[in-house]
Write an enzyme that holds these catalytic residues in place. Structure first.
Site, PDB file in Angstrom:
ATOM      1  N   LEU A 196       0.714  -6.511  12.573  1.00  0.00           N
ATOM      2  CA  LEU A 196       2.314  -7.471  13.081  1.00  0.00           C
ATOM      3  C   LEU A 196       2.296  -8.225  11.983  1.00  0.00           C
ATOM      4  O   LEU A 196       3.063  -8.860  11.949  1.00  0.00           O
ATOM      5  CB  LEU A 196       1.850  -8.008  13.965  1.00  0.00           C
ATOM      6  CG  LEU A 196       1.443  -6.733  15.250  1.00  0.00           C
ATOM      7  CD1 LEU A 196       1.749  -7.611  16.567  1.00  0.00           C
ATOM      8  CD2 LEU A 196       2.406  -5.649  15.542  1.00  0.00           C
ATOM      9  N   ASP A 209       5.708  -6.037   3.689  1.00  0.00           N
ATOM     10  CA  ASP A 209       5.665  -7.119   4.729  1.00  0.00           C
ATOM     11  C   ASP A 209       6.326  -8.179   4.584  1.00  0.00           C
ATOM     12  O   ASP A 209       7.107  -8.708   5.771  1.00  0.00           O
ATOM     13  CB  ASP A 209       4.134  -7.801   5.549  1.00  0.00           C
ATOM     14  CG  ASP A 209       3.034  -6.953   6.021  1.00  0.00           C
ATOM     15  OD1 ASP A 209       3.283  -6.076   5.871  1.00  0.00           O
ATOM     16  OD2 ASP A 209       2.283  -7.604   6.365  1.00  0.00           O
TER      17      ASP A 209
HETATM   18  O1  PMV Z   1      -2.022  -4.806   7.923  1.00  0.00           O
HETATM   19  P1  PMV Z   1      -0.712  -5.532   7.622  1.00  0.00           P
HETATM   20  O2  PMV Z   1       0.037  -5.257   8.797  1.00  0.00           O
HETATM   21  O3  PMV Z   1      -0.426  -6.879   6.719  1.00  0.00           O
HETATM   22  O4  PMV Z   1      -0.301  -4.086   6.935  1.00  0.00           O
HETATM   23  C1  PMV Z   1      -0.923  -3.053   5.502  1.00  0.00           C
HETATM   24  C2  PMV Z   1       0.234  -2.018   4.929  1.00  0.00           C
HETATM   25  C3  PMV Z   1      -0.708  -1.052   3.694  1.00  0.00           C
HETATM   26  O5  PMV Z   1      -0.016  -0.436   3.192  1.00  0.00           O
HETATM   27  C4  PMV Z   1      -1.758  -0.930   4.225  1.00  0.00           C
HETATM   28  C5  PMV Z   1      -1.174  -2.473   2.938  1.00  0.00           C
HETATM   29  C6  PMV Z   1      -0.072  -2.573   1.699  1.00  0.00           C
HETATM   30  O6  PMV Z   1       0.297  -4.128   1.836  1.00  0.00           O
HETATM   31  O7  PMV Z   1       1.004  -2.286   2.168  1.00  0.00           O
END
Ligand code: PMV
Length: 307
Positions: free
Chosen positions: A99, A146
């Site tokens: 999240l 993110d």
């Molecule tokens: O786990 P989270 O919410 O930080 O999402 C990571 C998303 C990925 O695609 C797996 C890694 C990224 O850097 O985009």
């Protein structure tokens, strides 16, 4: 006293493939948030993370510790004389669960320091860039999705290295977010996927292309308001994430429970191996899906409307 907040996020479509240059769609989740409180002090510059009972003395030039690094990077950007402050951060976003808790904490700190320095209108692209530097400390090779969705706080279609694209949600829709309660390292999941890709690049590239195609279809369905297309696309995206070996028993259990309770589609979100999953629901399905997720062991369930 000054305070600022930042929301959480979910990746609706495209995680992992986004690291390899495919598009992804992410949306803010405003029901959870990180906050940063800035209070002048007589001496020193410290940051106190109440949820993890951690206090960091922010030494100048510390760009290694993520909390110290975001403070130092932000002060350098603001070109502000080193202040004497205590910064207290608190977050209702579960840690290591897909999240975006790390990016939200960093974003709240940047916003609070910008306000403190008399620059409350700091541009989202600057916030996003500062937070990205720290995401590298958390995740190694983050795609940047993110920090982008959290800094802009609106639905984004994200392609690594490209200017951010926002898009229109023709009809609002609802997802239920179920937490397995298993903290999981995105860095580890991303590096395991990389190892698989190094061993069999052709197979992984094909999976990533497939995920990219799902993301395109999802974007047009959201823009056109043809929401009946979204459920199957979530399911297909999840099957591919399972192929990438980032699902887990607990995630599968919650996804199955949501589907059996009537959700029109479900998938894991974020790095995987634990953390959260989402299920697409309409008003009639919503309560049954929430109950089924709790029954299947979800430690927390929240409902968010995407609009
Ligand atoms: O786990 P989270 O919410 O930080 O999402 C990571 C998303 C990925 O695609 C797996 C890694 C990224 O850097 O985009």
């Amino acid at each position: 006293m000054i305070s600022a907040a930042a929301c959480g996020k979910i990746i609706l479509f495209g995680e992992h493939a986004v690291v390899y240059g495919r598009p992804a769609i992410a949306v803010p989740v405003t029901q959870v948030q990180a906050t940063a409180l800035v209070q002048p002090r007589a001496h020193g510059l410290t940051i106190h993370a109440t949820d993890i009972a951690r206090t960091v003395k922010v030494e100048p030039h510390n760009l290694i510790d993520p909390l110290a690094a975001i403070v130092n990077l932000t002060l350098a950007y603001l070109n502000c004389p080193r202040p004497q402050l205590e910064i207290t951060v608190h977050s209702t976003i579960p840690i290591a669960s897909g999240l975006g808790s790390g990016a939200a904490i960093s974003t709240a700190i940047v916003r609070a320091l910008a306000q403190f320095a008399g620059r409350p209108d700091i541009a989202p692209e600057v916030v996003s860039q500062l937070v990205y530097e720290v995401e590298k400390l958390y995740h190694g090779t983050p795609s940047g999705i993110d920090n982008t969705v959290i800094a802009y706080q609106q639905p984004v279609y994200f392609l690594r290295g490209e200017p951010i694209q926002t898009f229109n949600v023709a009809h609002p829709f609802t997802v239920v977010v179920g937490n397995t309660g298993i903290a999981s390292s995105t860095k580890k999941a991303v590096s395991d996927v990389r190892r698989g890709w190094e061993i069999d690049p052709a197979r992984y590239e094909a999976w990533f292309d497939w995920i990219g195609a799902i993301v395109q279809q999802a974007r047009s369905a959201i823009e056109a308001g043809t929401l009946d297309r979204l459920g199957p696309l979530l399911d297909q995206n999840h099957v591919l994430l399972r192929e990438l070996d980032v699902s887990s028993l607990e995630l599968e259990r919650l996804i199955l429970a949501a589907k059996q309770a009537g959700a029109s589609g479900a998938k894991l979100v974020g790095g995987g191996r634990g953390g959260n999953m989402i299920a697409l629901v309409n008003d009639q399905q919503r309560e049954a899906v929430i109950a089924a997720l709790k029954e299947a062991g979800a430690v927390n369930v929240l409902v968010t409307e995407i609009q």
